[in-house]
Scaffold this motif. Structure first.
Motif, PDB file in Angstrom:
ATOM      1  N   ARG A 116       0.876  -1.204  -0.221  1.00 33.80           N
ATOM      2  CA  ARG A 116       0.326  -0.205  -0.283  1.00 33.80           C
ATOM      3  C   ARG A 116       1.301   1.022  -0.216  1.00 33.80           C
ATOM      4  O   ARG A 116       2.279   1.199   0.306  1.00 33.80           O
ATOM      5  CB  ARG A 116      -0.916  -0.456   1.359  1.00 33.80           C
ATOM      6  CG  ARG A 116      -1.930  -0.805   0.947  1.00 33.80           C
ATOM      7  CD  ARG A 116      -2.630  -0.981   0.332  1.00 33.80           C
ATOM      8  NE  ARG A 116      -4.248  -2.381   0.156  1.00 33.80           N
ATOM      9  CZ  ARG A 116      -4.630  -2.197   1.647  1.00 33.80           C
ATOM     10  NH1 ARG A 116      -4.933  -1.566   2.083  1.00 33.80           N
ATOM     11  NH2 ARG A 116      -5.595  -3.215   1.296  1.00 33.80           N
ATOM     12  N   THR A 130      -4.217   4.152   0.240  1.00 36.06           N
ATOM     13  CA  THR A 130      -4.744   3.160   0.837  1.00 36.06           C
ATOM     14  C   THR A 130      -3.546   2.552   1.781  1.00 36.06           C
ATOM     15  O   THR A 130      -3.767   1.762   2.812  1.00 36.06           O
ATOM     16  CB  THR A 130      -5.038   2.048  -0.305  1.00 36.06           C
ATOM     17  OG1 THR A 130      -2.815   2.094  -0.950  1.00 36.06           O
ATOM     18  CG2 THR A 130      -5.303   2.596  -1.538  1.00 36.06           C
ATOM     19  N   THR A 190     -10.987   1.183  -1.803  1.00 33.43           N
ATOM     20  CA  THR A 190     -10.313   0.219  -0.793  1.00 33.43           C
ATOM     21  C   THR A 190     -11.433  -0.706   0.178  1.00 33.43           C
ATOM     22  O   THR A 190     -12.252   0.099   0.443  1.00 33.43           O
ATOM     23  CB  THR A 190      -9.233   0.808   0.479  1.00 33.43           C
ATOM     24  OG1 THR A 190      -8.682   1.843  -0.066  1.00 33.43           O
ATOM     25  CG2 THR A 190      -9.076  -0.323   1.124  1.00 33.43           C
TER      26      THR A 190
END
Length: 289
Positions: A117, A121, A284
């Motif tokens: 990530r 995110t 997400t």
């Protein structure tokens, strides 16, 4: 129940002030600009960074020193039983692999999350880790959960200029020249380890629509067609806040009922490669553990 500390780096977009409010620690990412070392959020602001970029300064990214990482862990372990460390994607920096190697000396008390990530995110992963720690999960359990769900996110980015992709060697000078002449707007993606090319558009409007279509496809396919309440949609940008706010409205219209959360800056480590004026959307899947 173990008392677990959460650590991340400034690639998450979490400022020192926000980190204090969240009860976590953030390692500032170092940059070398015209031979001088700076630290994101410490002696280098977003505004200053983009001014250096505008001046064509020589900018190089780096990773936190091993000493700074270990010293932070040691300090936290005076108060906490365990540490969960969430660095940026291992595919975009060596800081993750360095942290994993350093953690070997801490007898399992430090768990380094390699869940691919970055930016928004990554910030969502940090929030998940905080919730899991409060729910009584151990550092190892938190790491395992975050790594199991590592691919349940996407970022799509459209850039305003090809200058920095050319400068970083991600496209050739010839491709950059043709793209500039045709006024192409590349759409890039981060899904997992790398920043990759996804599509091309002729206008920013087309690029924005391409990103919306890509997110919709991810929700319907990669995320398994989950409901609106199971996905975060977040907006990011590089020195382009007003257009990002406008894009947020477009996203809310395209995805009624979905949670459209942050409008935040992309990490400076990504900005180095794409320049200012970019827009991004992240999807997400919400962690329900």
């Amino acid at each position: 129940m173990s008392k677990v500390a959460i650590v991340t780096d400034s690639n998450s977009g979490i400022t020192q002030e926000l980190a204090e409010a969240m009860g976590i620690s953030v390692l500032p990412m170092p940059f070398t600009i015209d031979g001088k070392e700076y630290f994101e959020g410490i002696n280098l602001t977003q505004e200053e960074f983009y001014e250096y970029l505008k001046q064509d300064a020589d900018i190089a990214t780096s990773q936190p020193s091993p000493e700074s990482v270990m010293n932070l862990w040691k300090e936290l372990l005076k108060e906490y039983d365990e540490v969960v460390h969430i660095p940026m994607s291992s595919g975009l920096s060596g800081s993750c692999q360095t942290a994993i190697a350093l953690a070997d000396d801490f007898d399992g008390k430090v768990q380094v999350v390699n869940n691919h990530r970055i930016s928004i995110t990554q910030r969502r992963s940090v929030e998940d880790a905080v919730r899991l720690a409060k729910a009584g999960k151990s550092a190892r359990e938190i790491r395992e959960i975050l790594e199991e769900t590592k691919l349940e996110s996407s970022i799509y980015i459209t850039v305003a200029t090809l200058k920095y992709l050319k400068k970083g060697g991600r496209i050739t000078p010839a491709v950059a020249a043709i793209g500039t002449m045709l006024r192409l707007k590349p759409v890039l993606t981060i899904q997992g380890e790398r920043l990759d090319s996804f599509s091309k558009a002729r206008t920013m409007r087309q690029a924005r629509q391409t990103m919306l279509d890509a997110v919709r496809n991810d929700i319907e396919t990669r995320f398994g067609g989950v409901d609106a309440h199971e996905v975060y949609l977040d907006i990011a940008h590089t020195n382009n806040y007003e257009e990002a706010l406008d894009f947020k409205k477009e996203v809310e219209e395209a995805f009624p009922g979905y949670q459209v959360g942050f409008v935040d800056s992309l990490s400076l480590s990504v900005s180095c490669h794409i320049g200012d004026g970019s827009l991004a959307i992240a999807a997400t899947r919400i962690l329900n553990r």
